[in-house]
Design an enzyme around this catalytic site. Structure first.
Site, short mmCIF file in Angstrom:
data_model
loop_
_atom_site.label_atom_id
_atom_site.label_comp_id
_atom_site.label_asym_id
_atom_site.label_seq_id
_atom_site.Cartn_x
_atom_site.Cartn_y
_atom_site.Cartn_z
N GLY A 182 0.81 -1.21 0.00
CA GLY A 182 0.00 0.00 0.00
C GLY A 182 0.84 1.26 0.00
O GLY A 182 1.62 1.47 0.91
N SER A 183 0.69 2.10 -1.01
CA SER A 183 1.60 3.22 -1.13
C SER A 183 1.10 4.20 -2.20
O SER A 183 -0.01 4.09 -2.68
CB SER A 183 3.00 2.71 -1.47
OG SER A 183 2.92 1.69 -2.46
#
Length: 213
Positions: A182-183
């Site tokens: 997640g980024s």
């Protein structure tokens, strides 16, 4: 670092072996934990998938550097550590845990500089993450322009990996790195580029055309 086996980046195999070991151990202790670790084992393989992408675009077009959702389109200055003080167009892509997390170069050029900066871990879907979160900036010199790609760690992601080094001549669509779990990726481009995507569009690295001049 840019190695993959059976379509999975090698980082995924590390986690797979780790969770598989605990699933085997928990088999003799708890069926609940056994299924949890089995799920995590195969989820990590799926998360670190590294599909082959064929690049089809013109020289004047920029491709997406990440899979995900467009969460910001506008103008801003690149991160201060890049030493670029003028305003550029900015496109931000949020990657959730279901997206492919391999990042690719949006353009052909030379990797002039790579700058890592420690930071916080705000939710990567928020605009303030561009300024405050841990990040890795790539300055790509095309010979005519400079394009900046910034990998930004999110609320869960705590490690940014780079596959390339300064001075590397990169082709459009080549892999540049990944961010775990997640980024966000910010792309800064000159003002003379025309943005070809809209807010909330779903884009794919090395495939979706995001801008052209």
């Amino acid at each position: 670092m840019n190695s993959k086996y059976f379509g999975i980046h090698r980082e995924g195999w590390k986690f797979f072996i780790f969770f598989s070991f605990f699933s085997l151990f928990s088999f003799f202790i708890s069926s609940f934990f056994f299924f949890i670790f089995i799920f995590l084992s195969f989820f990590t393989l799926w998360f670190f998938r590294d599909p082959v992408r064929s690049v089809e675009s013109q020289d004047n077009q920029l491709l997406s550097a990440a899979d995900g959702k467009i969460v910001f389109i506008g103008e801003a200055r690149p991160p201060e550590e890049t030493d670029i003080s003028y305003t550029m167009k900015k496109v931000s892509i949020f990657m959730n845990v279901l997206n492919v997390h391999i990042n690719r170069s949006p353009i052909k050029g030379n990797i002039e500089k790579i700058i890592y900066k420690n930071g916080k871990f705000f939710n990567a879907s928020l605009d303030k993450s561009s300024e405050h979160n841990e990040r890795n900036s790539y300055i790509i010199n095309t010979g005519e322009d400079k394009i900046i790609v910034v990998q930004i760690a999110g609320l869960i992601a705590r490690r940014i990996l780079s596959f390339i080094t300064e001075g590397y001549n990169i082709d459009k669509g080549d892999r540049i790195g990944l961010i775990r779990f997640g980024s966000r990726v910010d792309i800064y481009l000159p003002l003379n580029y025309q943005i070809k995507v809209n807010q909330n569009d779903i884009v794919f690295s090395g495939k979706t055309i995001i801008a052209e001049r």
